[in-house]
Motif scaffolding. Structure first.
Motif, PDB file in Angstrom:
ATOM      1  N   ARG A 161      38.741  46.547  -3.701  1.00 23.31           N
ATOM      2  CA  ARG A 161      39.877  45.938  -4.439  1.00 23.31           C
ATOM      3  C   ARG A 161      40.007  46.272  -5.917  1.00 23.31           C
ATOM      4  N   SER A 162      38.630  46.073  -6.412  1.00 22.65           N
ATOM      5  CA  SER A 162      38.372  46.109  -7.899  1.00 22.65           C
ATOM      6  C   SER A 162      38.573  47.452  -8.112  1.00 22.65           C
ATOM      7  N   PHE A 163      37.956  48.369  -7.458  1.00 22.72           N
ATOM      8  CA  PHE A 163      37.977  49.884  -7.789  1.00 22.72           C
ATOM      9  C   PHE A 163      39.212  50.543  -7.806  1.00 22.72           C
ATOM     10  N   LYS A 164      40.082  49.818  -6.683  1.00 17.07           N
ATOM     11  CA  LYS A 164      41.285  50.373  -6.691  1.00 17.07           C
ATOM     12  C   LYS A 164      42.290  50.144  -7.818  1.00 17.07           C
ATOM     13  N   GLU A 165      41.829  48.753  -8.258  1.00 19.25           N
ATOM     14  CA  GLU A 165      42.661  48.162  -9.481  1.00 19.25           C
ATOM     15  C   GLU A 165      42.303  49.208 -10.698  1.00 19.25           C
ATOM     16  N   ASN A 166      41.195  49.546 -10.624  1.00 19.35           N
ATOM     17  CA  ASN A 166      40.698  50.263 -11.928  1.00 19.35           C
ATOM     18  C   ASN A 166      41.084  51.627 -11.701  1.00 19.35           C
ATOM     19  N   ALA A 167      41.045  52.259 -10.454  1.00 20.38           N
ATOM     20  CA  ALA A 167      41.531  53.579 -10.303  1.00 20.38           C
ATOM     21  C   ALA A 167      42.968  53.774 -10.627  1.00 20.38           C
ATOM     22  N   LEU A 168      43.660  52.464 -10.401  1.00 17.81           N
ATOM     23  CA  LEU A 168      45.154  52.812 -10.641  1.00 17.81           C
ATOM     24  C   LEU A 168      45.743  52.671 -12.170  1.00 17.81           C
ATOM     25  N   HIS A 169      44.974  51.893 -12.741  1.00 16.45           N
ATOM     26  CA  HIS A 169      44.859  51.841 -14.333  1.00 16.45           C
ATOM     27  C   HIS A 169      44.558  53.001 -14.796  1.00 16.45           C
ATOM     28  N   HIS A 170      43.579  53.815 -14.426  1.00 17.41           N
ATOM     29  CA  HIS A 170      43.387  55.257 -15.154  1.00 17.41           C
ATOM     30  C   HIS A 170      44.116  56.228 -14.739  1.00 17.41           C
ATOM     31  N   TYR A 171      44.923  56.125 -13.209  1.00 13.24           N
ATOM     32  CA  TYR A 171      45.694  56.999 -12.713  1.00 13.24           C
ATOM     33  C   TYR A 171      47.041  56.775 -13.622  1.00 13.24           C
ATOM     34  N   GLN A 172      47.359  55.662 -14.170  1.00  9.31           N
ATOM     35  CA  GLN A 172      48.469  55.339 -14.853  1.00  9.31           C
ATOM     36  C   GLN A 172      48.246  55.872 -16.363  1.00  9.31           C
ATOM     37  N   LYS A 173      47.271  55.615 -17.047  1.00  8.16           N
ATOM     38  CA  LYS A 173      46.966  55.675 -18.240  1.00  8.16           C
ATOM     39  C   LYS A 173      46.463  56.963 -18.691  1.00  8.16           C
ATOM     40  N   HIS A 174      45.812  57.628 -17.803  1.00 13.03           N
ATOM     41  CA  HIS A 174      45.234  58.841 -18.402  1.00 13.03           C
ATOM     42  C   HIS A 174      45.610  60.280 -17.724  1.00 13.03           C
ATOM     43  N   GLU A 175      46.150  60.815 -18.329  1.00 11.87           N
ATOM     44  CA  GLU A 175      46.970  62.048 -17.779  1.00 11.87           C
ATOM     45  C   GLU A 175      45.912  62.957 -17.283  1.00 11.87           C
ATOM     46  N   PHE A 176      45.007  63.390 -17.750  1.00 10.41           N
ATOM     47  CA  PHE A 176      44.039  64.461 -17.111  1.00 10.41           C
ATOM     48  C   PHE A 176      43.584  63.917 -15.807  1.00 10.41           C
ATOM     49  N   THR A 177      43.240  62.503 -15.599  1.00 11.02           N
ATOM     50  CA  THR A 177      42.782  61.958 -14.320  1.00 11.02           C
ATOM     51  C   THR A 177      43.815  62.107 -13.343  1.00 11.02           C
ATOM     52  N   ARG A 178      45.114  61.774 -13.727  1.00 11.47           N
ATOM     53  CA  ARG A 178      46.279  61.843 -12.735  1.00 11.47           C
ATOM     54  C   ARG A 178      46.540  63.044 -12.391  1.00 11.47           C
ATOM     55  N   LYS A 179      46.429  64.106 -13.209  1.00 16.04           N
ATOM     56  CA  LYS A 179      46.916  65.633 -12.905  1.00 16.04           C
ATOM     57  C   LYS A 179      45.702  65.915 -11.995  1.00 16.04           C
ATOM     58  N   LEU A 180      44.606  65.766 -12.349  1.00 16.13           N
ATOM     59  CA  LEU A 180      43.381  66.160 -11.323  1.00 16.13           C
ATOM     60  C   LEU A 180      43.383  65.581  -9.990  1.00 16.13           C
ATOM     61  N   TRP A 181      43.758  64.274  -9.982  1.00 19.39           N
ATOM     62  CA  TRP A 181      43.829  63.780  -8.782  1.00 19.39           C
ATOM     63  C   TRP A 181      45.136  64.118  -7.835  1.00 19.39           C
ATOM     64  N   ASN A 182      46.128  64.218  -8.702  1.00 20.25           N
ATOM     65  CA  ASN A 182      47.353  65.013  -7.930  1.00 20.25           C
ATOM     66  C   ASN A 182      47.122  66.145  -7.265  1.00 20.25           C
ATOM     67  N   LYS A 183      46.181  67.080  -7.836  1.00 23.92           N
ATOM     68  CA  LYS A 183      46.049  68.281  -7.763  1.00 23.92           C
ATOM     69  C   LYS A 183      45.176  68.404  -6.337  1.00 23.92           C
ATOM     70  N   LEU A 184      44.213  67.511  -6.211  1.00 30.29           N
ATOM     71  CA  LEU A 184      43.601  67.367  -5.405  1.00 30.29           C
ATOM     72  C   LEU A 184      43.927  66.549  -3.877  1.00 30.29           C
ATOM     73  N   GLY A 185      45.170  66.075  -4.297  1.00 32.92           N
ATOM     74  CA  GLY A 185      45.875  65.168  -3.149  1.00 32.92           C
ATOM     75  C   GLY A 185      45.282  64.004  -3.166  1.00 32.92           C
ATOM     76  N   PHE A 186      44.630  63.260  -4.046  1.00 29.41           N
ATOM     77  CA  PHE A 186      44.237  61.828  -4.062  1.00 29.41           C
ATOM     78  C   PHE A 186      45.039  61.070  -4.734  1.00 29.41           C
ATOM     79  N   HIS A 187      45.601  59.779  -4.200  1.00 30.36           N
ATOM     80  CA  HIS A 187      46.200  58.513  -5.132  1.00 30.36           C
ATOM     81  C   HIS A 187      45.403  57.235  -4.794  1.00 30.36           C
ATOM     82  N   PRO A 188      45.242  56.350  -5.533  1.00 29.54           N
ATOM     83  CA  PRO A 188      44.287  55.485  -5.311  1.00 29.54           C
ATOM     84  C   PRO A 188      44.955  54.397  -4.398  1.00 29.54           C
ATOM     85  N   ASP A 189      46.233  54.604  -4.015  1.00 29.49           N
ATOM     86  CA  ASP A 189      46.926  53.840  -2.792  1.00 29.49           C
ATOM     87  C   ASP A 189      46.311  54.114  -1.553  1.00 29.49           C
ATOM     88  N   GLN A 190      45.601  55.286  -1.615  1.00 31.92           N
ATOM     89  CA  GLN A 190      45.065  55.854  -0.189  1.00 31.92           C
ATOM     90  C   GLN A 190      43.657  55.068   0.264  1.00 31.92           C
TER      91      GLN A 190
END
Ligand SMILES: [Zn+2]
Length: 369
Positions: free
Chosen positions: A27-56
């Motif tokens: 749960r803690s990791f998911k909370e943290n990953a969602l924060h970076h997904y929302q606040k850090h553009e590069f991380t969001r683009k990288l994860w989007n490209k690789l088909g990963f979202h913290p909600d998974q």
């Protein structure tokens, strides 16, 4: 939705292996990953490209599917998930050639890393309210607070009462550089041995080994004295002594019991301290996950097998490295000391290419090995 799982995690037992504890990390990791997904553009683009979202992230097993960001990226770019003005500390590696590693901390993340380091040392029986004299093989943090090793040493000296703290790496105006004050180290060790107060030595094993050999030191620092090493044998790999032998050598020359000799492994980009138990094994706390991956295709290796280390952590909201893929080799194993959690076994770095090129170049070279 509840949003302080990370605080709950950092308030929990670092070596709790229960299902409940492991779910708290998730749960803690998911909370943290969602924060970076929302606040850090590069991380969001990288994860989007690789088909990963913290909600998974729904189960413990899902954690191994988080894409790792290559460690080189953090050396080559200043990556940050909060506004610059929120940063209170930038840590850099001591750097023995090659690119320096950096980590950015805002106040919350700094408080978190201090809290988790204390919890780990307390659980391993290394924190104490008793007073100790400290010999630190680092720079005085008053002059070099942004260096990871100086930061770590200052942090560690706060886990016990402290009498005197001696910093062995000092500025020499003649050489216009920082140098190891060897005479000072020898004098300090003798003074501490005669003081009746137990000693704690913090530092690089290679430096301590060299000083003991060169000055033929034979002292009895006492049963309650400790040696806390870190940083490995960087730059002195040719002189590296296996841990078991080193522990015997230190007992013989300084009288520090082997069970009080603890090594610490940490990476500036990751920040979790992996600390030796009494038996000399680096335990993995529940504040992190360690996966081992094939250098060929990054597929997950089973427990016990060798590969590239991939670290997860959740305490840092300012630095987008919740999932860090390194070029260090290692394995995950077990220890029978009673702590129960898995251990991290380090097996060296992936060749001299590590600091030279981009991530792909390093992977190419690995494939040739
Ligand atoms: Zn152990």
């Amino acid at each position: 939705m509840k949003t302080n799982f990370t605080q709950d995690l950092l308030n929990s037992d670092p070596f709790d292996k229960s299902l409940e504890a492991r779910e708290l990390f998730l749960r803690s990791f998911k909370e943290n990953a969602l924060h970076h997904y929302q606040k850090h553009e590069f991380t969001r683009k990288l994860w989007n490209k690789l088909g990963f979202h913290p909600d998974q992230l729904l189960t413990e097993e899902d954690l191994s599917s988080v894409p790792g960001t290559m460690v080189h990226l953090f050396k080559e770019h200043e990556l940050c998930s909060v506004p610059r003005e929120d940063l209170v500390l930038t840590l850099t590696s001591s750097g023995t050639g090659g690119q320096k590693s950096r980590q950015f901390l805002d106040q919350k993340s700094l408080d978190n890393v201090k809290k988790l380091a204390l919890a780990i040392h307390q659980s391993l029986g290394m924190a104490s309210s008793k007073e100790y004299n400290y010999l630190c093989f680092t720079y005085d943090p008053a002059v070099a607070n942004d260096l990871g090793t100086a930061f770590t040493d200052e942090l560690l000296t706060n886990f016990t009462g402290k009498k005197e703290v001696y910093y062995a790496i000092q500025f020499d105006p003649k050489q216009n550089d920082f140098v190891l004050n060897e005479e000072g180290v020898v004098e300090t060790l003798k003074r501490f041995a005669a003081s009746g107060i137990p000693t704690r030595i913090l530092g690089f094993p290679a430096l301590l080994y060299e000083v003991i050999e060169k000055h033929q030191i034979e002292l009895k620092l006492g049963d309650d004295s400790w040696l806390q090493t870190g940083g490995g044998w960087k730059g002195k790999a040719d002189k590296e002594i296996p841990k078991k032998e080193f522990r015997k050598f230190i007992f013989k020359h300084l009288g520090i019991p082997e069970k009080n000799q603890r090594d610490l492994f940490g990476m500036v980009e990751h920040g979790i301290p992996y600390v030796d138990c009494e038996k000399g094994n680096l335990h993995i706390p529940n504040f992190a996950r360690v996966y081992v991956r094939s250098p060929f295709d990054l597929s997950l290796k089973p427990k016990g097998e060798r590969g590239l280390l991939h670290f997860l952590c959740s305490y840092n909201f300012s630095y987008p490295a919740p999932s860090l893929l390194t070029t260090d080799y290692g394995r995950v194993g077990e220890c029978d000391c009673g702590l129960g959690t898995d251990i991290l076994i380090l097996e060296g770095r992936a060749g001299v290419s590590k600091h030279k090129g981009c991530a792909l170049k390093a992977l190419e070279l690995l494939e040739k090995n």
